[in-house]
Design an enzyme around this catalytic site. Structure first.
Site, PDB file in Angstrom:
ATOM      1  N   ASP A 327    -129.730   5.582  58.121  1.00 40.62           N
ATOM      2  CA  ASP A 327    -128.552   6.234  58.681  1.00 40.62           C
ATOM      3  C   ASP A 327    -129.025   7.163  59.807  1.00 40.62           C
ATOM      4  O   ASP A 327    -130.218   7.441  59.934  1.00 40.62           O
ATOM      5  CB  ASP A 327    -127.802   6.995  57.571  1.00 40.62           C
ATOM      6  CG  ASP A 327    -126.346   7.222  57.941  1.00 40.62           C
ATOM      7  OD1 ASP A 327    -126.010   7.107  59.136  1.00 40.62           O
ATOM      8  OD2 ASP A 327    -125.538   7.513  57.044  1.00 40.62           O
ATOM      9  N   GLU A 527    -117.043  12.516  57.836  1.00 39.53           N
ATOM     10  CA  GLU A 527    -118.288  12.986  57.222  1.00 39.53           C
ATOM     11  C   GLU A 527    -118.165  14.439  56.750  1.00 39.53           C
ATOM     12  O   GLU A 527    -117.125  14.854  56.261  1.00 39.53           O
ATOM     13  CB  GLU A 527    -119.456  12.782  58.196  1.00 39.53           C
ATOM     14  CG  GLU A 527    -119.630  11.289  58.546  1.00 39.53           C
ATOM     15  CD  GLU A 527    -120.909  11.004  59.303  1.00 39.53           C
ATOM     16  OE1 GLU A 527    -121.965  11.435  58.854  1.00 39.53           O
ATOM     17  OE2 GLU A 527    -120.833  10.327  60.342  1.00 39.53           O
TER      18      GLU A 527
END
Ligand code: BGC
Ligand code: BGC
Length: 851
Positions: A327, A527
């Site tokens: 990521d 997020e």
């Protein structure tokens, strides 16, 4: 067929029972550090047998590749930080566009600009004039609800709504259409689907999950995957209309403590396997070829370098035979690593680094580690082979350049009527009817309908995060040439039946309606920006509107836009009917399909949606999941009314169960003119602090006055009048400080929504306006915005965005990990400012550091 894929058995890989199951299975969480015992995880055979032709090709390529070329192959850079020439010079294997990266740094760039850039990267990577082997680059993107970075694309509901639909088969079409739209712009690969099983709804990524139940998520994964990728063994697997998908984030992202993004998961090994692991088994069996490692850790072990999970479980037990991508700089969080230096991650089983802006130094360091043996030649070759294997399966070695592929440049397919009809169908099926007292819904088409609320005519808000930009904030209706707002859909349906519709954001009408539909909810986020410490919906504006309408005897329907279930008991009490719409996407017309009868008086569509997340009875954010021992939701997992139900929802308790000290609001400080709990608005006058608690107040020595003032609604902004030097401060009521360093890394800004009512200079002194932040005693940073504000005087409502990094740049001892006061606004006499919002927001290029 050379290069083709062979299935073992008939596509159903064999799953063997685990050899041993730990005895103390589902204990909530323990503090003593457990270990991963791979033998506890079921053994699944790889569903796709390797093809000899591909293996031969990989071998031949490896024999020709230099260490430089191999290291480049396993690094992915972001298009905002890499040029096509650099892709060629460094032999990079992949590029991505992060949520805020787009061609020409323009999040609203047209589709043609995407395709042109795809060609440029492809051409650079395939220029073999220096004798290098031919290996095309591949471009990945977050097409997480449709091709959602690209203007004009069809925007599907976010996963939370798709889970409520309870129709996994429809995911095949959604996946296929998303893949088609991606190929119009020449892209190869999507970082979707998210198959997290979210257990704590305070997590900012709850909406990216299909649901809280592992079985539900496990049943969705194969359909969405095969929609995007095709079916393993068929000629168009990963080819033709199909392309490469990613399952993410491995493993345990939905189970971190307190729902903290990128946090620590402390579930037992059995829970890790049964809750979070279940969807990976079905996804891998259905052909998943890329797994994204998760930012989270398990008992402190960051997944990005944790070989027991990335290799021993994922590869050895689950039968995964693709590659593991990292990521966004996730490797940098592994012990002993930084974003530019992390042998541990590769040695721990990662196959491709996502190194958006860090790629160049990472490349150099990794190359050095390969040369001195800190990374073995075998491990490097294994990672490179895995990447090449998937490129070969995708047919990239035989593929022509992006713009010459069959679907490329067919811009009419972006948001085509066929695609939009599918998105509308999905949105319709994903809405959940929570309350319909006295069967107020469906509405008669001939009615006089008032449509209110700030989300009513706002396609950006109904689409949520990961839409055109990372956070999805700042989108206007004009950014969606192929979309429709909820209001537009209602207007059309009602007018078709001879009725009338009035739109009024604050609910004040000119013509008394028969019924009011109020559309409201959470602001978009993505997020960690969406992490919360509680589940109370704390924007009181809709409640005010609903209460006013009810007082006038007008029946009310609420349409609630949100990325998770929230405690809305006061709003539920003021609504006769209440629809949880989640984040339905670009097709707002879906709401009217359900809410409004046909001109002939027929029900056009009934509700099908059932909650895939339990709806809380309290705002505390305590864990609440289907199957819990003491399960006491307000609306249970699986709840959802249809038009044949006669259920009446009685008046609900308005005790939220949270006190101010449980609340930590990271990103919203002042909203609708009021300090958001636990923040308080303070006036600072000659060292004396006055906490604002009343609609009209003065500072200790009269240097500053505050007055609650109307902008759109009653007292939804605050007017600050400076008579002398003074400051206005937002302060945490319990003295807690915030760590905003992650937000600063993501280039978040402090945003003020304001208008300068007056700015006159006192005769004896120059005017001054400074905006700052405090990080505890004697720790602050402040920026001069005097000429900026004076240029905005009389120009109406504005938004000022100050990148958090500006505060660190202005003062090197400033500490973003200890923010005690996120706003310190100092001004001199004559400054009159009306302020509506202070919050964190993303920088879409407008950020400024002051004079
Ligand atoms: C997110 C991923 C995403 C990646 C690329 C990360 O911050 O966690 O889900 O795919 O960025 O945008
Ligand atoms: C990127 C996102 C990424 C995030 C991670 C943003 O700047 O646009 O794609 O997920 O940073 O912090």
């Amino acid at each position: 067929m050379a290069g083709g894929l062979v299935l073992t058995g008939c596509g159903q890989p064999a799953v063997q029972a685990p050899e041993a199951v730990p005895d103390k299975a589902a204990s909530q969480s323990s503090t003593e550090k457990p270990m991963i015992t791979p033998a506890n995880w079921p053994l699944q055979q790889p569903p796709i047998a390797r093809s000899q032709a591909i293996e031969d090709k990989i071998k031949a390529l490896l024999a020709q590749m230099s260490p430089e070329q191999k290291v480049g192959q396993i690094i992915q850079a972001d298009i905002a930080s890499v040029t096509p020439k650099q892709v060629r010079d460094y032999y990079l294997g992949s590029v991505l566009n992060g949520g805020n990266s787009a061609p020409g740094r323009d999040n609203r760039a047209g589709a043609a600009a995407w395709l042109e850039l795809a060609d440029a990267f492809w051409q650079a990577s395939t220029d073999t004039s220096d004798g290098r082997p031919y290996i095309p680059v591949m471009w990945g993107t977050d097409a997480v609800h449709g091709h959602s970075n690209v203007k004009g694309a069809t925007i599907f509901p976010h996963n939370i709504g798709l889970g409520a639909m309870r129709e996994p088969e429809l995911m095949r079409e959604i996946g296929r259409v998303t893949a088609v739209e991606m190929q119009v712009t020449g892209l190869d690969w999507t970082f979707a689907p998210t198959i997290a099983v979210v257990r704590d709804d305070r997590w900012g990524r709850t909406y990216e999950s299909y649901g809280e139940d592992p079985q539900l998520v496990a049943s969705y994964a194969p359909h969405i995957l095969q929609g995007i990728q095709g079916v393993p063994g068929s000629a168009d697997f990963l080819k033709g209309q199909h392309m490469l998908a990613t399952v993410k984030h491995f493993l345990g992202d939905g189970g971190t403590i307190d729902g903290k993004d990128q946090g620590d998961n402390q579930h037992s090994e059995a829970e890790l396997r049964d809750l979070h692991g279940a969807p990976y088994y079905t996804a891998i069996a259905a052909g998943a070829r890329v797994v994204m490692a998760s930012y989270n850790s398990w008992f402190g072990e960051k997944m990005h370098g944790y070989r027991p999970m990335l290799n021993d479980v994922l590869v050895e037990r689950m039968g995964f035979d693709g590659f593991v991508v990292g990521d966004w700089n996730g490797h940098g969080q592994v012990k002993g690593c930084t974003p530019t230096d992390c042998a541990n991650s590769l040695n721990g089983g990662l196959d491709m680094f996502m190194a958006p802006d860090s790629w160049e130094k990472l490349y150099q360091n990794t190359l050095a580690q390969v040369k001195d043996g800190r990374i073995s030649a075998e491990r490097l070759d294994e990672a490179v082979s895995r990447v090449l294997r998937i490129k070969a399966e995708m047919g990239l070695f035989e593929q022509v350049k992006p713009s010459e592929r069959p679907l490329a440049g067919r811009y009419e397919l972006l948001g085509s009527s066929e695609h939009r009809a599918l998105a509308r169908q999905a949105a319709r099926k994903s809405l959940v009817l929570l309350k319909n007292n006295q069967q107020l819904l469906p509405l008669k088409a001939g009615s006089k309908v008032l449509v209110a609320g700030d989300a009513a005519d706002h396609i950006g808000k109904q689409s949520g995060g990961w839409t055109l930009s990372w956070q999805g904030s700042g989108n206007k209706n004009t950014d969606f040439p192929n979309g429709e707002s909820i209001y537009a859909g209602i207007k059309q349906a009602v007018e078709m039946g001879g009725g009338k519709v009035e739109l009024s954001e604050n609910g004040r009408f000119t013509d008394k309606p028969d019924v009011a539909v109020v559309v409201f909810g959470e602001e978009p986020y993505a997020e960690f920006v969406g992490d919360r410490s509680h589940l109370a919906f704390d924007d009181g504006r809709a409640l005010q509107t609903l209460t006013e309408l009810k007082a006038l005897g007008i029946p009310t329907v609420s349409v609630f836009i949100s990325g998770r279930p929230l405690w809305v008991n006061p709003e539920l009490n003021q609504s006769d009917a209440f629809v949880a719409a989640f984040l339905p996407g670009s097709e707002g017309g879906a709401v009217a399909d359900l809410l409004v009868r046909s001109p002939e008086g027929e029900i056009r569509h009934d509700f099908q949606g059932k909650l895939s997340f339990s709806w809380p009875a309290k705002a505390t954010g305590e864990l609440l999941n289907y199957g819990d021992q003491n399960y006491q939701p307000l609306f249970a997992y699986g709840y959802g009314l249809s038009y044949s139900d006669k259920t009446e929802v009685a008046k609900l308790s308005e005790e939220s169960g949270i006190s101010a000290d449980q609340v930590l609001n990271f990103s919203r400080y002042l909203h609708a003119g009021k300090a958001v709990n636990p923040w308080q608005l303070q006036l600072l006058d000659k060292g004396e602090v006055t906490v604002v608690t009343e609609p009209l107040q003065k500072s200790a020595d009269g240097a500053i006055e505050v007055a609650a003032t109307d902008r759109l609604q009653q007292e939804d902004s605050v007017l600050l009048t400076f008579h002398k030097d003074a400051a206005v401060v937002l302060n945490h009521a319990q003295g807690v400080s915030l760590d905003l360093s992650r937000q600063a890394n993501g280039d978040m800004t402090l945003e003020l929504e304001y208008q300068v009512v007056a700015m006159t200079q006192a005769p004896d002194a120059a005017a001054k306006v400074r905006v700052g932040m405090n990080c505890g005693d004697n720790c602050k940073s402040s920026l001069d915005f005097t000429s900026y504000f004076s240029s905005m005087s009389g120009k109406g409502w504005q938004s000022l965005k100050i990148p958090l990094r500006c505060f660190s740049q202005a003062n090197t001892t400033f500490d973003l990990t200890k923010i005690s006061q996120p706003l310190v606004l100092e001004a001199t006499a004559g400054f009159k400012l009306q302020l509506a919002k202070v919050r964190l927001a993303e920088n879409e290029g407008q950020g400024q550091c002051g004079n």
